[in-house]
Design an enzyme around this catalytic site. Structure first.
Site, PDB file in Angstrom:
ATOM      1  CB  ILE A   8     -20.333  -2.987   6.483  1.00 25.44           C
ATOM      2  CG1 ILE A   8     -18.368  -3.221   6.238  1.00 25.44           C
ATOM      3  CG2 ILE A   8     -20.242  -3.853   7.120  1.00 25.44           C
ATOM      4  CD1 ILE A   8     -18.336  -3.602   4.840  1.00 25.44           C
ATOM      5  N   GLY A  19     -13.155  -6.011  11.704  1.00 20.07           N
ATOM      6  CA  GLY A  19     -12.541  -5.359  12.363  1.00 20.07           C
ATOM      7  C   GLY A  19     -11.737  -5.458  13.646  1.00 20.07           C
ATOM      8  CB  CYS A  59     -13.645  -7.528   2.277  1.00 22.80           C
ATOM      9  SG  CYS A  59     -12.349  -6.410   2.610  1.00 22.80           S
ATOM     10  CG  ASN A  60      -8.257  -8.778   1.555  1.00 23.43           C
ATOM     11  OD1 ASN A  60      -8.600  -8.577   0.908  1.00 23.43           O
ATOM     12  ND2 ASN A  60      -7.702  -7.443   2.608  1.00 23.43           N
ATOM     13  NE  ARG A  69     -10.642  -0.769   1.455  1.00 23.72           N
ATOM     14  CZ  ARG A  69     -10.137  -0.662   2.252  1.00 23.72           C
ATOM     15  NH1 ARG A  69      -9.351  -1.306   2.685  1.00 23.72           N
ATOM     16  NH2 ARG A  69     -11.270  -1.219   3.313  1.00 23.72           N
ATOM     17  CG  HIS A  92      -4.679 -10.758   5.342  1.00 23.94           C
ATOM     18  ND1 HIS A  92      -3.806 -10.580   5.557  1.00 23.94           N
ATOM     19  CD2 HIS A  92      -5.725  -9.981   5.868  1.00 23.94           C
ATOM     20  CE1 HIS A  92      -3.613  -8.442   5.157  1.00 23.94           C
ATOM     21  NE2 HIS A  92      -4.766  -8.419   5.381  1.00 23.94           N
ATOM     22  CG  HIS A 136      -8.888  -5.543  -1.303  1.00 21.17           C
ATOM     23  ND1 HIS A 136      -8.138  -4.990  -0.588  1.00 21.17           N
ATOM     24  CD2 HIS A 136     -10.010  -6.428   0.014  1.00 21.17           C
ATOM     25  CE1 HIS A 136      -9.100  -4.447   0.751  1.00 21.17           C
ATOM     26  NE2 HIS A 136      -9.656  -5.452   1.009  1.00 21.17           N
ATOM     27  CD  GLN A 177     -12.981  -1.637  -1.427  1.00 21.59           C
ATOM     28  OE1 GLN A 177     -12.785  -2.219  -2.152  1.00 21.59           O
ATOM     29  NE2 GLN A 177     -12.996  -0.995  -1.395  1.00 21.59           N
TER      30      GLN A 177
END
Ligand code: NAD
Length: 341
Positions: A13, A110, A140-141, A168, A194, A220, A301
């Site tokens: 990232i 995270g 990302c999700n 993934r 999520h 993903h 992602q």
């Protein structure tokens, strides 16, 4: 005055966010941090980014032939804001140091939501985060889910969301991670986190998610079911997605693209680094039945959160008053077209 931005952590990232910051005209990249004199350090230097390292590693880098700009503490001292792109949970450990230097802070997905004043997603809550001291750009999700939900919510209202995430297993370069030959219940207890993460931005939304991790590194995929508040036809929903920023409405049949492998091949042929910061919604999958919508979407992602990090800087410093204003600026500077061709 340009906002002085440092990027702490130059991994998947961080390297993308550093590139994106350096393309904006209202911010300047102070530098990036590295802890090892490896390929990533060479990449940073080759791009002309100033390299800052932990004090105790100065000699190691110099012995390896690197010209360093200073210590990480010095990088922070020169900055107005730090974009923390360290591995998950490490950002929270660094927060006291960021505060010591009086910095505004941007964390990644995270981290726990409590790390920052608010969780952030441009299309959903930009205006509510103006002038805050710290933001957490959701994962990302979650970014993928929120792009879709907030787009449809604006047009039709969204009453309920149910989604299954096929995640993934690892990023392409993460050789040590699995799964190798399994589908992992990720986690076995439902609902997965999520949906809860979506609610850190869209409080009160009726959403439940489940997730499995599969042995792929590419993207993903989400299988999403939504209930809209207003009746809409398939054409209405497709129109809304076609007009929406940061979404590529991709016709899999017309493109001859029926998998994440082929989506990534198109990206490698058309995009810098093969990145897709847009959410890819599979047009053919969009099914509308009464107020119910079903569809597949794919999330790259490694890059989807990059534009949101730039918008987060603008929110903290009130460099743009509306989500549209920052989005148009960011996306123009990043060359996002919301289409492959
Ligand atoms: P990464 O492991 O690729 O990068 C982290 C970098 O930080 C590495 O280069 C590592 O060497 C470096 N680092 C570790 N400790 C350091 C320290 N003390 N000082 C300076 N550098 C240090 O991780 P990533 O995938 O880029 O993830 C970063 C954050 O972004 C995490 O919160 C993650 O959950 C989130 N995120 C990741 C993805 C993804 O798919 N990779 C997507 C969205 C969000």
């Amino acid at each position: 005055m340009k906002v002085k931005v440092s990027v702490n952590g130059f991994g998947t990232i961080g390297k993308r966010v550093a590139d994106a910051v350096s393309k904006q005209d209202d911010m300047v990249l102070v530098g990036v941090s590295k802890t090892k004199p490896d390929y990533g350090a060479l990449l940073a230097v080759s791009k002309g980014y100033k390299l800052f390292v932990p004090e105790e590693k100065t000699e190691t880098f110099e012995k390896a032939g690197f010209k360093i700009a200073g210590t990480i503490a010095e990088m922070l001292e020169k900055s107005d804001v730090v974009i923390d792109a360290l591995p998950g949970k490490k950002g929270a450990e660094m927060k006291p140091l960021y505060e010591k230097y009086g910095l505004k802070q941007i964390f990644q997905g995270g981290e726990k939501p409590s790390v920052a004043d608010a969780s952030f997603s441009t299309l959903c809550n930009y205006e509510k985060t103006l002038g805050l001291n710290s933001l957490r750009v959701v994962s990302c999700n979650t970014t993928g889910l929120l792009r879709l939900i907030c787009t449809l919510n604006r047009e039709f209202g969204v009453e309920k969301v149910r989604a299954t995430l096929i995640r993934r297993g690892a990023d392409p370069r993460e050789v040590k991670k699995g799964p190798i030959n399994a589908i992992v219940f990720n986690p076995p207890t439902l609902p997965s986190h999520h949906g809860e993460d979506v609610k850190t931005v869209m409080e009160g939304l009726d959403i439940m998610t489940s997730a499995v991790a599969v042995p792929t590194t590419l993207m993903h995929v989400h299988s999403v079911q939504l209930v809209l508040r207003k009746q809409a036809s398939r054409t209405d929903v497709l129109d809304a997605l076609e007009r929406a920023p940061r979404i590529i409405l991709m016709n899999a049949g017309d493109m001859g693209v029926k998998s994440t492998a082929e989506i990534m091949e198109v990206a490698r042929d058309t995009r810098f680094r093969g990145d897709i910061p847009e959410l890819v919604v599979v047009e053919d999958s969009v099914t509308v039945h009464g107020r119910e919508v079903m569809l597949f979407q794919a999330v790259h992602q490694e890059s989807i959160v990059v534009p949101e990090n730039i918008d987060a800087v603008r929110a903290l410093f009130e460099l743009a008053n509306t989500w549209r204003e920052t989005l148009e600026k960011t996306d123009k500077n990043l060359g996002l077209t919301y289409r492959f061709y």
